[in-house]
Design an enzyme around this catalytic site. Structure first.
Site, PDB file in Angstrom:
ATOM      1  N   GLY A 137       0.833  -1.201   0.000  1.00  0.00           N
ATOM      2  CA  GLY A 137       0.000   0.000   0.000  1.00  0.00           C
ATOM      3  C   GLY A 137       0.859   1.238   0.000  1.00  0.00           C
ATOM      4  CG  HIS A 138      -1.151   4.950  -0.665  1.00  0.00           C
ATOM      5  ND1 HIS A 138      -1.325   5.834   0.368  1.00  0.00           N
ATOM      6  CD2 HIS A 138      -2.374   4.428  -0.931  1.00  0.00           C
ATOM      7  CE1 HIS A 138      -2.606   5.871   0.697  1.00  0.00           C
ATOM      8  NE2 HIS A 138      -3.258   5.019  -0.066  1.00  0.00           N
TER       9      HIS A 138
ATOM     10  CB  SER B  19       3.080   0.873   9.671  1.00  0.00           C
ATOM     11  OG  SER B  19       4.067   0.616   8.715  1.00  0.00           O
TER      12      SER B  19
ATOM     13  N   GLY C 103       1.010   5.922   4.206  1.00  0.00           N
ATOM     14  CA  GLY C 103      -0.180   6.442   4.850  1.00  0.00           C
ATOM     15  C   GLY C 103      -1.443   5.641   4.566  1.00  0.00           C
ATOM     16  CB  SER C 104      -2.188   2.692   2.469  1.00  0.00           C
ATOM     17  OG  SER C 104      -1.144   1.814   2.826  1.00  0.00           O
TER      18      SER C 104
ATOM     19  CD  GLU D 204       7.492   0.572   4.842  1.00  0.00           C
ATOM     20  OE1 GLU D 204       8.446   1.245   4.428  1.00  0.00           O
ATOM     21  OE2 GLU D 204       6.365   1.040   5.068  1.00  0.00           O
TER      22      GLU D 204
END
Lengths: 267, 286
Positions: A37-38, A44, A40-41, A163
């Protein structure tokens, strides 16, 4: 009973803006799932709710049948390990050895067993020569490998990599991926949060997040046939597949296209 | 001349008896203007240590670094204004947490300008302009930087350096943690800054696609030594990069696999998708 079971879950920091909205996600034991996802999607944030670092505003998250609450969180943490993007957020020890030991100390692992696991997992991540060094003297990638060794040494049934490879060089990343594959073969449930489509291709299932919601969820072979899903969620398809899709003349490029598809999934 | 390294080595002290040599005998020059340099090498090869010498955050153990006319050696020189060197060379760290410390994003971005004696009102104005440059809107100014996502923190830390308008920009992995579109936007921003001001830009990265597409010069470190300093076109034609734990750009990897599989007469050295497609079409037509 799913290994991870999220039902109608929403999350907000402020009470106003919802960071996660109506998340429903079931992950079975032994699955390898990539969450894409981008920025801020909400990927996390989702990971943090899985380990009880954040509490849902609505709905529930259950691990192996136990709903996460402040009371059950300590027990849940023994089943689920998380490696973050920035290793500095997870360093506590004076030496690399202390650091790898830290998680196990909380699990009351015996000293003998602990020493054995430190040696084993330090070697696994290629940091066995650094056990007496201070974490502060290591490079970003080396620190990350130490952090990963510390979580692996806790031998939890679920591993989340948030990540975790974004600070590693490509070889260190490949090494880690090989090791994750081995953990997967040993039956662990793996959740990998990443922007890197090449990395996500190693998983079996892709969950794509967009603006706090699950935008798409399916087998990678199926989702990758839908370029619009990637375009609409600000993600990029693997280069070889972009090539295959733009070589539209089937009669001329049929074989080339078939090879590009095959090589994408051969990893 | 912007920055001139002369036989620079740096040792991190381990304990009283041993040390760890992070960079060894580095000599290189970076012009003030028009350089777009990528600094590459495996983790632990000394890239970040080298970068921290570019604005005297680290002092060389041996050799000297000349930064905009000031000669930096291992002895602190009272005549040198070290603070001013940082106005010449702005450094963005790999981990944004190292440079974010204020309670709002706005204060964080204003810190650099205020430090260089820009009036507060003007610093405020600069903050609201730079936040937009890095792809965030003005509502972020009042937020606490520590509640932001990794990618957002990265953008704020870059804005903080752009705000005081240094002569040379040094960015340690500015695109790691950004999503694919964020990466493209960030590179476009750096390109635009260079086109407008001519400032030299130095980027540390592991992303070989970025290196191939954008760099005019690549400096390669291996075990603390400088092994190559050349254009990306020359570098990626070398056959020995894997022994230094370096990879090839994706276009080259995919095209060389195609060439080998079908025995095509294919020029694999293409920097982007449209060029790669053209090359394939040409090769198949032959």
């Amino acid at each position: 009973m799913s290994h991870i079971d999220i039902r109608d879950m929403s999350f907000t920091y402020t009470g106003k803006r919802m960071i996660l909205k109506d998340i429903n996600l079931q992950i079975e034991q032994g699955e390898w799932v990539a969450i894409l996802g981008h920025n801020g999607s909400g990927k996390s944030t989702l990971a943090k709710t899985l380990v009880g670092l954040l509490e849902p505003a609505q709905g529930t998250v259950a691990i192996a049948g136990t709903i996460i609450t402040p009371e059950t969180t300590p027990a849940i943490r023994k089943q689920i390990g998380i490696v973050f993007q920035n290793p500095d957020n997870q360093f506590v020890g004076v030496t690399v050895r202390d650091d790898i030991a830290f998680g196990m100390e909380n699990l009351c692992v015996s000293r003998e067993e602990m020493l054995e696991r430190i040696a084993f997992f330090a070697k696994k991540v290629g940091m066995e020569k650094y056990l007496d060094k201070e974490p502060a003297s290591l490079s970003g990638g080396q620190k990350q490998r130490v952090a990963i060794a510390g979580i692996l040494a806790m031998q939890t049934g679920i591993m989340i990599f948030d990540e975790a490879t974004s600070m590693l060089d490509p070889y260190a990343r490949e090494d880690l991926m090989k090791y994750i594959r081995q953990l997967h073969q040993e039956g662990l449930t793996i959740i990998m949060i990443t922007h890197e489509i090449e990395e996500a291709l190693l998983a079996d299932r892709l969950v794509i997040m967009k603006e706090g919601k699950i935008f798409a969820d399916g087998r990678k072979e199926e989702l990758l046939k839908q370029p619009e899903v990637f375009a609409q969620s600000a993600l990029v398809m693997p280069l070889a597949l972009q090539m295959a899709m733009q070589l539209d003349d089937e009669a001329t490029f049929g074989e080339v296209k078939a090879f590009l598809w095959e090589s994408t999934f051969a990893k | 001349m912007g920055i001139h390294f002369r036989e620079v080595s740096f040792h991190y002290p381990q304990n009283q008896l041993t040390f760890y040599q992070a960079i060894a005998d580095i000599t290189l020059q970076i012009a003030k203007q028009d350089e777009f340099i990528c600094l590459i090498g495996r983790t632990g090869s000394g890239k970040s240590t080298l970068a921290q010498h570019m604005n005297a955050l680290l002092l060389p153990t041996e050799g000297s670094v000349e930064i905009f006319g000031s000669l930096i050696t291992n002895k602190r020189d009272k005549k040198i204004n070290y603070n001013l060197l940082r106005k010449h060379v702005g450094l963005v760290f790999q981990f944004p947490e190292y440079q974010l410390f204020e309670e709002t994003v706005e204060k964080d971005i204003m810190f650099g300008p205020l430090n260089f004696h820009v009036p507060p009102e003007q610093a405020k104005q600069i903050a609201s302009e730079t936040i937009k440059l890095v792809g965030l809107d003005e509502t972020y100014l009042k937020r606490n930087p520590f509640n932001l996502s990794g990618g957002e923190k990265k953008r704020v830390s870059i804005a903080g350096i752009l705000a005081f308008d240094p002569d040379i920009l040094v960015l340690d992995e500015p695109t790691s943690g950004l999503d694919p579109q964020g990466k493209i936007q960030m590179m476009e921003l750096f390109k635009a800054i260079q086109a407008k001001t001519g400032k030299s830009i130095i980027i540390i990265t592991h992303d070989m696609d970025l290196v191939y597409e954008h760099a005019s010069r690549v400096i390669v470190l291996h075990d603390g030594s400088l092994i190559y300093d050349e254009s990306p076109e020359v570098l990626f034609r070398r056959g020995d990069l894997e022994q230094f734990h370096l990879q090839y750009p994706n276009t080259i990897k995919v095209l060389s696999a195609l060439r080998d599989r079908f025995g095509l007469d294919l020029d694999i050295y293409q920097k982007n998708l449209p060029d790669a497609l053209l090359a394939i079409k040409k090769a198949v037509a032959r």
